[in-house]
Design a protein around this motif. Structure first.
Motif, mmCIF file in Angstrom:
data_model
loop_
_atom_site.group_PDB
_atom_site.id
_atom_site.type_symbol
_atom_site.label_atom_id
_atom_site.label_comp_id
_atom_site.label_asym_id
_atom_site.label_seq_id
_atom_site.Cartn_x
_atom_site.Cartn_y
_atom_site.Cartn_z
ATOM 1 N N MET A 1 88.615 29.631 65.085
ATOM 2 C CA MET A 1 87.266 30.084 64.787
ATOM 3 C C MET A 1 86.923 29.728 63.341
ATOM 4 N N LYS A 2 85.799 29.033 63.161
ATOM 5 C CA LYS A 2 85.397 28.555 61.837
ATOM 6 C C LYS A 2 84.691 29.631 61.018
ATOM 7 N N GLU A 3 83.939 30.512 61.683
ATOM 8 C CA GLU A 3 83.243 31.566 60.960
ATOM 9 C C GLU A 3 83.055 32.765 61.885
ATOM 10 N N MET A 4 82.797 33.928 61.270
ATOM 11 C CA MET A 4 82.546 35.141 62.023
ATOM 12 C C MET A 4 81.240 35.739 61.503
ATOM 13 N N VAL A 5 80.243 35.826 62.363
ATOM 14 C CA VAL A 5 78.967 36.430 62.004
ATOM 15 C C VAL A 5 79.107 37.938 62.133
ATOM 16 N N LEU A 6 78.673 38.665 61.093
ATOM 17 C CA LEU A 6 78.824 40.105 61.053
ATOM 18 C C LEU A 6 77.496 40.792 61.307
ATOM 19 N N LYS A 7 77.556 42.044 61.735
ATOM 20 C CA LYS A 7 76.350 42.812 62.031
ATOM 21 C C LYS A 7 75.473 42.938 60.794
ATOM 22 N N TYR A 8 76.094 43.247 59.653
ATOM 23 C CA TYR A 8 75.424 43.269 58.349
ATOM 24 C C TYR A 8 76.485 43.307 57.264
ATOM 25 N N GLY A 9 76.050 43.289 55.999
ATOM 26 C CA GLY A 9 76.988 43.294 54.885
ATOM 27 C C GLY A 9 77.431 44.691 54.518
ATOM 28 N N CYS A 10 77.490 44.978 53.210
ATOM 29 C CA CYS A 10 77.920 46.303 52.778
ATOM 30 C C CYS A 10 76.996 47.398 53.297
ATOM 31 N N ASN A 11 75.704 47.089 53.407
ATOM 32 C CA ASN A 11 74.704 48.060 53.854
ATOM 33 C C ASN A 11 73.831 47.432 54.927
ATOM 34 N N ASN A 23 86.925 25.645 52.820
ATOM 35 C CA ASN A 23 87.384 24.288 53.141
ATOM 36 C C ASN A 23 86.996 23.846 54.547
ATOM 37 N N GLY A 24 86.255 24.700 55.245
ATOM 38 C CA GLY A 24 85.816 24.337 56.583
ATOM 39 C C GLY A 24 86.855 24.549 57.655
ATOM 40 N N GLY A 25 88.017 25.086 57.300
ATOM 41 C CA GLY A 25 89.075 25.294 58.274
ATOM 42 C C GLY A 25 88.868 26.548 59.108
#
Length: 391
Positions: A1-11, A23-25
């Motif tokens: 998996m290259k990235e993980m989209v999160l529901k939101y950040g700290c808030n 590095n794109g890994g």
């Protein structure tokens, strides 16, 4: 998996949030259950570094309980007394070494550990999963899980409990980056090795630091390496018993961690062990009640009758003299500081919480005063020359 989209950040108002590799890994972790949040992942990645390093340094299974990017507790697998099993609420369980480590990491400061993120150095087994299932916790990270343990964890929090698997062979890049106000900071990772070699310089008259105390000092320093600074850590019998994190004044760190250590020890007083709880009172409510019972506010609780909510009868207070006498029996505590002590008042406060061994960086213009204060109380102190700030 290259990235993980999160529901939101700290808030919740920080809607655009993700994690990815510069590095794109591929990411070095996998989500086995649940949906981790931004702070969950900060806790997971910081806490796993801590337990991985503890395992490498001490060669025992290790666990950490993290809250808001600092450890509430950390421990390695050691023998637990029946009293500790009782106050940690595990006297009804068969504990594996890894489960014992987590019970100790969470148990010493249960109020701070409430709703924690857990890190395990080893494969999560059934015993550890069983313990995790009944505690209020947001998630866990480990290098692997047995099939049965994973099945247990997947039933927690109505199936939403966050379970992360980390690649234990992952090696991060030497340079790390952080953005603040649109400005990118770059530095080398803190890869300083924390070993007993750091304890060679002992300027105090008492130079005797036994093997178990050296182990506890290693635990203190490794814990501080991943604790928001300023920070001070008290350790006894392979487990943190007081962590003071993120204070602007070092003596406030020492007081905060010392107060937590005092409460940990007072919880083992016969009067506290005999508190008459109602049968239906939950563990977190018992923890809160014990904290109030040991506080200066207990007289107010007696006055307004609030004790009736948790106790079958009104418990007699633990008097100031009883507290002082009991605390006077606490000895053999090891203390680590992430930087030098600027004043001897830190040593005065540490002594009151049973500290006999200290490891700190040294290098203050008042080192002589700090050494003299250690000599006053026959404390053995090592000056490591290593600062461990973490931000």
């Amino acid at each position: 998996m290259k990235e993980m989209v999160l529901k939101y950040g700290c808030n919740p108002n920080q809607a655009a949030a993700r994690i990815y590799m510069h590095n794109g890994g591929d990411l070095p972790l996998e989500v086995l259950n649940g949906r981790p949040g931004y702070i969950n992942l900060l806790d997971a990645l910081n806490s796993y570094q801590l337990v991985k390093e503890l395992k490498e340094a001490i060669h025992l299974p290790a666990a950490a309980s993290f809250k808001h990017v600092s450890p509430a507790g950390a421990a390695v697998a050691t023998d637990m007394s029946d009293t500790l099993k009782h106050i940690y609420y595990v006297d009804d369980l068969e504990l594996s070494p890894l489960a014992t480590a987590y019970a100790c990491a969470r148990g010493a400061d249960r109020m701070s550990s409430y709703g924690d993120f857990v890190a395990l150095s080893d494969t999560c087994d059934v015993a550890t999963a069983t313990l995790l299932k009944r505690e209020v916790s947001d998630g866990v990270i480990a290098p692997d899980y047995t099939e049965e343990a994973l099945g247990i964890l997947k039933t927690k929090r109505k199936g939403t409990y966050c379970v992360l698997k980390i690649d234990e062979d992952y090696k991060p890049a030497l340079l790390e980056h952080k953005d603040v106000y649109g400005v990118t900071f770059e530095q080398e990772r803190n890869e300083a090795k924390i070993t007993t070699d750091l304890f060679k310089t002992r300027p105090t008259r008492n130079k005797d630091i036994p093997e178990k105390a050296q182990r506890d000092l290693l635990i203190a320093l490794i814990t501080l390496k991943y604790t928001q600074s300023n920070s001070v850590c008290y350790v006894k019998n392979g487990m943190t018993v007081g962590v003071g994190a993120g204070q602007q004044s070092r003596v406030h760190c020492t007081r905060l961690a010392g107060n937590k250590t005092d409460i940990w020890w007072l919880r083992q007083h016969p009067k506290v062990l005999a508190l008459p709880f109602k049968e239906d009172v939950r563990r977190p409510d018992r923890d809160n009640a014990v904290d109030v019972y040991l506080s200066d506010d207990y007289d107010d609780v007696l006055a307004d009758g609030a004790w009736q909510l948790v106790f079958t009868r009104c418990p007699a207070p633990l008097t100031r003299e009883e507290k002082k006498t009991w605390l006077g029996e606490l000895h053999g505590v090891s203390l680590g500081s992430d930087a030098f002590f600027p004043f001897g008042d830190n040593i005065e406060r540490a002594h009151r919480s049973g500290v006999d061994y200290i490891a700190q960086a040294g290098g203050s213009v008042r080192d002589d005063h700090v050494i003299a204060m250690c000599d006053k109380y026959n404390i053995a102190m090592a000056m490591t020359g290593l600062r461990l700030f973490h931000h």
